[in-house]
Write a protein that holds these residues in place. Structure first.
Motif, PDB file in Angstrom:
ATOM      1  N   ALA A 187       0.882  -1.172   0.000  1.00  0.00           N
ATOM      2  CA  ALA A 187       0.000   0.000   0.000  1.00  0.00           C
ATOM      3  C   ALA A 187       0.915   1.216   0.000  1.00  0.00           C
ATOM      4  CB  ALA A 187      -0.903  -0.015   1.229  1.00  0.00           C
ATOM      5  N   GLY A 188       1.103   1.807  -1.176  1.00  0.00           N
ATOM      6  CA  GLY A 188       2.047   2.913  -1.279  1.00  0.00           C
ATOM      7  C   GLY A 188       3.451   2.401  -1.058  1.00  0.00           C
ATOM      8  N   ARG A 189       4.165   2.969  -0.130  1.00  0.00           N
ATOM      9  CA  ARG A 189       5.540   2.544   0.099  1.00  0.00           C
ATOM     10  C   ARG A 189       5.623   1.423   1.142  1.00  0.00           C
ATOM     11  NH1 ARG A 189       9.010   7.613   0.884  1.00  0.00           N
ATOM     12  NH2 ARG A 189       7.770   8.232  -0.903  1.00  0.00           N
ATOM     13  N   GLU A 190       4.563   1.319   1.948  1.00  0.00           N
ATOM     14  CA  GLU A 190       4.588   0.319   3.016  1.00  0.00           C
ATOM     15  C   GLU A 190       4.203  -1.060   2.490  1.00  0.00           C
ATOM     16  OE1 GLU A 190       2.654   1.254   7.006  1.00  0.00           O
ATOM     17  OE2 GLU A 190       2.372   3.091   5.866  1.00  0.00           O
ATOM     18  N   THR A 191       4.858  -2.084   2.993  1.00  0.00           N
ATOM     19  CA  THR A 191       4.365  -3.421   2.714  1.00  0.00           C
ATOM     20  C   THR A 191       3.729  -3.957   3.989  1.00  0.00           C
ATOM     21  OG1 THR A 191       6.527  -4.312   3.239  1.00  0.00           O
ATOM     22  CG2 THR A 191       6.023  -4.006   0.918  1.00  0.00           C
ATOM     23  N   LYS A 192       2.560  -4.551   3.772  1.00  0.00           N
ATOM     24  CA  LYS A 192       1.822  -5.050   4.912  1.00  0.00           C
ATOM     25  C   LYS A 192       1.686  -6.557   4.751  1.00  0.00           C
ATOM     26  CE  LYS A 192      -2.305  -3.772   5.379  1.00  0.00           C
ATOM     27  NZ  LYS A 192      -3.477  -2.962   5.093  1.00  0.00           N
ATOM     28  N   THR A 193       1.801  -7.266   5.852  1.00  0.00           N
ATOM     29  CA  THR A 193       1.623  -8.713   5.778  1.00  0.00           C
ATOM     30  C   THR A 193       0.258  -9.071   6.346  1.00  0.00           C
ATOM     31  OG1 THR A 193       3.975  -8.923   6.126  1.00  0.00           O
ATOM     32  CG2 THR A 193       2.679 -10.914   6.310  1.00  0.00           C
ATOM     33  N   VAL A 194      -0.507  -9.798   5.556  1.00  0.00           N
ATOM     34  CA  VAL A 194      -1.808 -10.277   6.015  1.00  0.00           C
ATOM     35  C   VAL A 194      -1.685 -11.769   6.280  1.00  0.00           C
ATOM     36  CG1 VAL A 194      -4.239 -10.508   5.449  1.00  0.00           C
ATOM     37  CG2 VAL A 194      -2.928  -8.610   4.502  1.00  0.00           C
ATOM     38  N   ASP A 195      -1.923 -12.183   7.513  1.00  0.00           N
ATOM     39  CA  ASP A 195      -1.937 -13.611   7.811  1.00  0.00           C
ATOM     40  C   ASP A 195      -3.322 -14.148   7.476  1.00  0.00           C
ATOM     41  OD1 ASP A 195       0.693 -13.680   8.735  1.00  0.00           O
ATOM     42  OD2 ASP A 195       0.074 -12.857  10.670  1.00  0.00           O
ATOM     43  N   ALA A 196      -3.485 -14.586   6.243  1.00  0.00           N
ATOM     44  CA  ALA A 196      -4.815 -14.973   5.767  1.00  0.00           C
ATOM     45  C   ALA A 196      -5.283 -16.276   6.418  1.00  0.00           C
ATOM     46  CB  ALA A 196      -4.817 -15.112   4.256  1.00  0.00           C
ATOM     47  N   VAL A 197      -4.377 -17.230   6.558  1.00  0.00           N
ATOM     48  CA  VAL A 197      -4.710 -18.515   7.188  1.00  0.00           C
ATOM     49  C   VAL A 197      -3.610 -18.828   8.196  1.00  0.00           C
ATOM     50  CG1 VAL A 197      -5.086 -20.971   6.786  1.00  0.00           C
ATOM     51  CG2 VAL A 197      -5.893 -19.325   5.111  1.00  0.00           C
ATOM     52  N   ARG A 198      -4.011 -19.053   9.461  1.00  0.00           N
ATOM     53  CA  ARG A 198      -2.986 -19.223  10.499  1.00  0.00           C
ATOM     54  C   ARG A 198      -3.085 -20.572  11.182  1.00  0.00           C
ATOM     55  NH1 ARG A 198      -3.349 -13.678  13.418  1.00  0.00           N
ATOM     56  NH2 ARG A 198      -4.502 -12.473  11.902  1.00  0.00           N
ATOM     57  N   GLY A 199      -2.691 -21.600  10.464  1.00  0.00           N
ATOM     58  CA  GLY A 199      -2.648 -22.909  11.113  1.00  0.00           C
ATOM     59  C   GLY A 199      -3.996 -23.589  11.183  1.00  0.00           C
ATOM     60  N   VAL A 200      -4.419 -24.152  10.066  1.00  0.00           N
ATOM     61  CA  VAL A 200      -5.721 -24.811  10.037  1.00  0.00           C
ATOM     62  C   VAL A 200      -5.537 -26.331  10.109  1.00  0.00           C
ATOM     63  CG1 VAL A 200      -7.613 -25.392   8.477  1.00  0.00           C
ATOM     64  CG2 VAL A 200      -7.046 -23.014   8.905  1.00  0.00           C
ATOM     65  N   ASN A 201      -6.208 -26.944  11.099  1.00  0.00           N
ATOM     66  CA  ASN A 201      -6.239 -28.402  11.233  1.00  0.00           C
ATOM     67  C   ASN A 201      -7.661 -28.861  10.992  1.00  0.00           C
ATOM     68  OD1 ASN A 201      -3.480 -28.748  12.193  1.00  0.00           O
ATOM     69  ND2 ASN A 201      -4.223 -27.630  13.978  1.00  0.00           N
ATOM     70  N   LEU A 202      -7.804 -29.756  10.021  1.00  0.00           N
ATOM     71  CA  LEU A 202      -9.147 -30.166   9.639  1.00  0.00           C
ATOM     72  C   LEU A 202      -9.183 -31.645   9.370  1.00  0.00           C
ATOM     73  CD1 LEU A 202     -10.403 -27.869   6.780  1.00  0.00           C
ATOM     74  CD2 LEU A 202     -11.402 -28.138   9.027  1.00  0.00           C
ATOM     75  N   GLU A 203     -10.356 -32.237   9.580  1.00  0.00           N
ATOM     76  CA  GLU A 203     -10.572 -33.588   9.078  1.00  0.00           C
ATOM     77  C   GLU A 203     -11.936 -33.649   8.450  1.00  0.00           C
ATOM     78  OE1 GLU A 203      -9.664 -37.270  11.198  1.00  0.00           O
ATOM     79  OE2 GLU A 203      -8.157 -36.096  12.302  1.00  0.00           O
ATOM     80  N   VAL A 204     -11.973 -34.058   7.212  1.00  0.00           N
ATOM     81  CA  VAL A 204     -13.243 -34.185   6.512  1.00  0.00           C
ATOM     82  C   VAL A 204     -13.429 -35.648   6.155  1.00  0.00           C
ATOM     83  CG1 VAL A 204     -14.559 -33.486   4.482  1.00  0.00           C
ATOM     84  CG2 VAL A 204     -13.019 -31.854   5.579  1.00  0.00           C
ATOM     85  N   ALA A 205     -14.600 -36.179   6.527  1.00  0.00           N
ATOM     86  CA  ALA A 205     -14.840 -37.605   6.297  1.00  0.00           C
ATOM     87  C   ALA A 205     -15.423 -37.843   4.914  1.00  0.00           C
ATOM     88  CB  ALA A 205     -15.800 -38.142   7.355  1.00  0.00           C
ATOM     89  N   GLU A 206     -15.262 -39.067   4.429  1.00  0.00           N
ATOM     90  CA  GLU A 206     -15.762 -39.414   3.103  1.00  0.00           C
ATOM     91  C   GLU A 206     -17.288 -39.301   3.076  1.00  0.00           C
ATOM     92  OE1 GLU A 206     -14.131 -42.989   1.693  1.00  0.00           O
ATOM     93  OE2 GLU A 206     -15.181 -42.883  -0.232  1.00  0.00           O
TER      94      GLU A 206
END
Ligand code: ADP
Ligand code: MG
Lengths: 251, 319
Positions: free
Chosen positions: B15-34
């Motif tokens: 954004a302009g001269r600054e760089t910003k870090t967005v932590d969009a996903v922070r450690g997702v643990n999932l289990e999806v069954a069949e």
């Protein structure tokens, strides 16, 4: 095998869409045809050419190279539209070859350029241009390589900048000096030494010289193989780089 | 079917001269069954699309790994691509081609032969009731028709899992209901369906199991029923005149079945109880006894929004 099949698939699709709207091929050829009809007659005295046909031998190759450069460089706009529609993302979730995604498109551009080149050559024949068919085919190969390179680079840049607003000025700033310094429209024979020095570093200037040598029937000229080699190497690099952009994350 | 461990992704944006870090996903643990419809519920910007794009091999995770339909996301993304289908949020059809052309092309991109691709396209058009428009350009389709084409594209190669990113956003209620039926049909065909949504009712009605996502993290996971039960008890809303409210509060406060009592600013009470159905008759009797006239009484079962509110301190409707 899979790669060839994938490339053919994308080429077919892109060609089919182009043929659905073939008017673009003719819009693309319109400007060069105007140059041919309206600008070329001024050339005989300007180039000090003995005949009109001799003037065309110098002017037509330049015009064709110009067409190849510009036709290629602006293909990226179509890709940005595809990005926005989600078509590229949809392709990238399939196992299709990333190189094929690029090459299928670039080959479509090469073919459409060659169609335009044939139209212009035929018109020039009416104005007494005479070229050996073998030389002409080799010149077309050179044009095809130029178009392959510029369209691939344009696609790669489009994937990087992702917006028309950024692509348009970028392509214009690249194209203008390349154009002026390659002697495309007029040979640089009469240019001052420093200008020729710069032109020696412009790969397109080698390509133009090569094409001119072919149109002049001078197949043995060093310019021919030099032009072909430089363009082929640059086309390969352009394709490699752009295919990597297809493989990388694209939003 | 899907198992993720510590999936992470940050974006650097300038954004302009600054760089910003967005932590969009922070450690997702999932289990999806069949064979289940798994839902990702969360507000805009929660990181749902980013997670899906990582699972679909479109972007590389910064950390963590995942196994999808038996293939390792990191080691064998090509195999993952073969086993999944992905339908992006913002559309995926080209205005100038027809649904049939898109379906045939997409099947062929999976390496399916021409004749087979045409057969599959015809079958998909039929199943999604698109045959009538099959040879019209996509730009002439309605939103619902276009969405159906896109889902048909996502499953043309019969994947084990299909990811649908906000499949009903922007659809009118009727097309939405229709789309729910289509999604249930995918499940009964044996597919595992992973959808994202920011609609509470959709997560509730359609999904077998959901994960609530906020700010790049999963804040709750379970069946809609389980999640709601976790927020123990029901709420009884008692409508009263402003003048009668203090007295009513006094007579109901301290009753054994009232866990907590709040007064409503415009007049009325909010009672937190374990079991709404048994509490209401007692409330009525008590107020009648005190000679207070009540305007209305409402039973409010906890919704997924209450779950979201409890976990994040915000309402999903507001964010
Ligand atoms: N390519 C990107 N570059 C920069 N930021 C991004 C990019 N993609 C997503 N984000 C940011 O990551 C966050 C999560 O976005 P997203 O996954 O799209 O959320 P959701 O799908 O839940 O609405 C948002 O803050 C978004 O702005
Ligand atoms: Mg999203």
């Amino acid at each position: 095998m899979k790669f060839a099949r994938d490339t053919w698939l994308i080429f077919q699709r892109q060609t089919q869409l182009l043929l659905r709207n073939p008017v673009w091929v003719f819009v693309g050829v319109f400007q060069p045809v105007m140059y041919l009809l309206l600008f070329a007659p001024l050339l005989k005295p300007a180039l000090n050419a003995p005949t009109q046909a001799a003037a065309y031998k110098i002017f037509v190759p330049g015009l064709l190279v110009l067409l190849a450069i510009f036709g290629g460089l602006f293909q990226g706009f179509g890709l940005i539209a595809e990005l926005r529609a989600g078509v590229i993302e949809r392709s990238r979730v399939t196992p299709i070859s990333r190189l094929a995604l690029l090459l299928g498109r670039s080959l479509r551009d090469v073919v459409s350029l060659l169609v335009q080149a044939v139209i212009i050559t035929l018109l020039a024949l009416l104005f007494d241009l005479r070229v050996f068919i073998g030389d002409l085919l080799l010149a077309y190969l050179l044009l095809a390589l130029i178009a392959l390179m510029t369209s691939a680079v344009s696609y790669g840049v489009a994937l990087k900048v992702k917006s028309e607003d950024a692509l348009a000025p970028l392509m214009n700033t690249v194209a203008q000096p390349v154009l002026l310094l390659s002697g495309i429209l007029l040979p640089l024979t009469f240019a001052p030494g420093w200008l020729q020095g710069i032109a020696n570093w412009n790969p397109f200037s080698w390509a133009v010289d090569g094409t001119r040598a072919l149109f002049a029937g001078d197949l043995g000229s060093d310019r021919v193989w030099q032009g072909l080699t430089i363009t082929a190497v640059l086309a390969a690099l352009g394709v490699y780089w752009a295919a990597r952009q297809f493989a990388r994350s694209v939003r | 079917m899907i198992e993720t461990r510590g999936l992470r992704k940050s974006f650097r944006s300038r954004a302009g001269r600054e760089t910003k870090t967005v932590d969009a996903v922070r450690g997702v643990n999932l289990e999806v069954a069949e064979g289940e419809i798994f839902g990702f519920l969360g507000p805009n910007g929660a990181g749902k699309t980013t997670t899906l794009r990582m699972l679909a091999t479109l972007i590389e995770p910064d950390g963590g790994d995942a196994t999808i339909a038996g293939a390792d996301l990191r080691k064998d993304p090509a195999e993952v691509r073969r086993r999944i289908g992905y339908v992006p949020q913002g559309g995926s059809t080209w205005d100038e081609s027809t649904a049939r052309e898109e379906l045939v092309l997409h099947a062929r991109m999976y390496g399916i032969g021409k004749a087979d691709a045409q057969r599959r396209a015809a079958r998909a058009l039929d199943a999604f009731q698109l045959t009538e428009y099959a040879d019209r350009k996509c730009k002439t389709y309605s939103g619902g028709q276009r969405r159906r084409v896109e889902i048909a594209l996502g499953i043309i190669h019969e994947p084990k899992i299909v990811f649908l990113d906000e499949p009903t956003t922007g659809l009118d209620p009727q097309s939405r209901a229709h789309m729910w039926d289509e999604i249930r049909r995918l499940r009964s065909d044996g597919m595992t369906v992973f959808i994202t949504t920011h609609y509470l009712d959709e997560a509730d009605a359609l999904c077998d199991r959901i994960a609530i996502m906020d700010n790049g993290e999963i804040v709750a996971e379970g069946t809609p029923g389980e999640l709601k039960r976790e927020i123990s008890g029901d709420v009884v809303l008692v409508g009263l005149d402003l003048a009668a409210t203090p007295q009513a509060a006094q007579s109901l406060d301290g009753e054994a079945y009232v866990n907590k009592l709040e007064t409503v600013d415009e007049g009325g009470l909010r009672l937190y109880v374990d079991e709404g159905a048994t509490a209401i008759p007692q409330v009525l009797r008590r107020l009648d006894h005190a000679g207070l006239e009540l305007r209305s009484i409402e039973l409010h079962r906890p919704s997924l929004d209450d779950v979201f509110l409890t976990k994040t301190g915000r309402s999903l409707r507001e964010s």
